[in-house]
Design an enzyme around this catalytic site. Structure first.
Site, PDB file in Angstrom:
ATOM      1  CG  ASP A 122      -1.810   1.151   1.345  1.00  0.00           C
ATOM      2  OD1 ASP A 122      -2.482   1.484   0.353  1.00  0.00           O
ATOM      3  OD2 ASP A 122      -1.844   1.761   2.434  1.00  0.00           O
ATOM      4  CG  ASP A 150      -2.001   7.653   0.320  1.00  0.00           C
ATOM      5  OD1 ASP A 150      -1.112   8.505   0.198  1.00  0.00           O
ATOM      6  OD2 ASP A 150      -2.859   7.439  -0.558  1.00  0.00           O
ATOM      7  CG  ASP A 170      -2.264   2.304   6.430  1.00  0.00           C
ATOM      8  OD1 ASP A 170      -2.476   1.927   5.261  1.00  0.00           O
ATOM      9  OD2 ASP A 170      -2.755   3.335   6.899  1.00  0.00           O
TER      10      ASP A 170
END
Length: 228
Positions: A11, A13, A174
């Site tokens: 990922d 961001d 995240d």
């Protein structure tokens, strides 16, 4: 589980880059055009991760009812995108050991893909600006496929492109978006304890482990491959 990993889907961001300050700047410039008060960084962090459309919907919902939000959506999205493109990456920073982690993964001949819900027109220049692009074989954004994370489609498409079974492709992210997409795609998933995760504790997500950094993830994979 990690003994035969051949590739990673990472990922952007909240996993590789702290982009919340960029979101904050662009969103508050958009809000100023609507004569709305600025919002805080902490508030922005609970909103990002599900794509630009979802972000703008949440921001508008702070001040407008559903009908008004719908009426303002197109103008707000146009304003946000204009401001975001103007400052893309200016305030964003790399999380610790991201580059070291990517280098360690490449040193193991692991194939790398970046899958983000950020539109590709934002993701590509941002990754180029921060020195990330060269590590990745493919970069897919939230508009690359008909569906975005937490739908498994983007991860499944990476597995197909790489010609690998999902069990050999670990996802790192995240948030619950990443974990849910990985689970549905059949990929193992590792999570990082920083980032955003819609304001929820990462410990509440069902992943296959929490790694402090991408470098720690690379070391975990190396250790498991060496014990085959």
């Amino acid at each position: 589980m990690f003994s035969d990993i051949q590739a990673l889907i990472i990922d952007l961001d909240g996993t590789m880059l702290d982009t919340a300050p960029d979101f904050l700047l662009a969103i508050n410039r958009m809000r100023a055009e609507f004569a709305l008060a600025p919002i805080s960084l902490d508030m922005i962090k609970t909103m990002v991760g599900k794509g630009s459309e979802h972000l703008i919907q949440q921001v508008l919902a702070l001040d407008f009812d559903s009908e008004q939000s719908h009426q303002h959506f197109t103008a707000a999205m146009d304003s946000y995108q204009r401001h975001y493109l103007a400052i893309n990456g200016d305030q964003a920073t790399l999380y610790p050991d991201v580059i070291a982690g990517l280098q360690a993964m490449r040193a193991q001949s692991l194939r790398l893909a970046c899958v983000t819900n950020k539109p590709l027109a934002f993701a590509r220049p941002l990754m180029q600006k921060k020195g990330l692009s060269g590590y990745f074989e493919v970069i897919f954004g939230g508009d690359s496929f008909p569906r975005k994370k937490p739908d498994p489609m983007p991860l499944s498409e990476v597995c197909k492109l790489f010609g690998l079974p999902p069990a050999q492709v670990v996802a790192i992210g995240d948030s619950s978006n990443d974990a849910q997409a990985a689970r549905a795609a059949g990929c193992p998933v590792l999570t990082v304890p920083y980032g955003y995760n819609h304001g929820e504790a990462i410990q509440n997500i069902q992943s296959d482990g929490i790694v402090e950094t991408l470098l720690e993830a690379a070391q975990l994979l190396a250790a498991n491959r060496n014990t085959k």
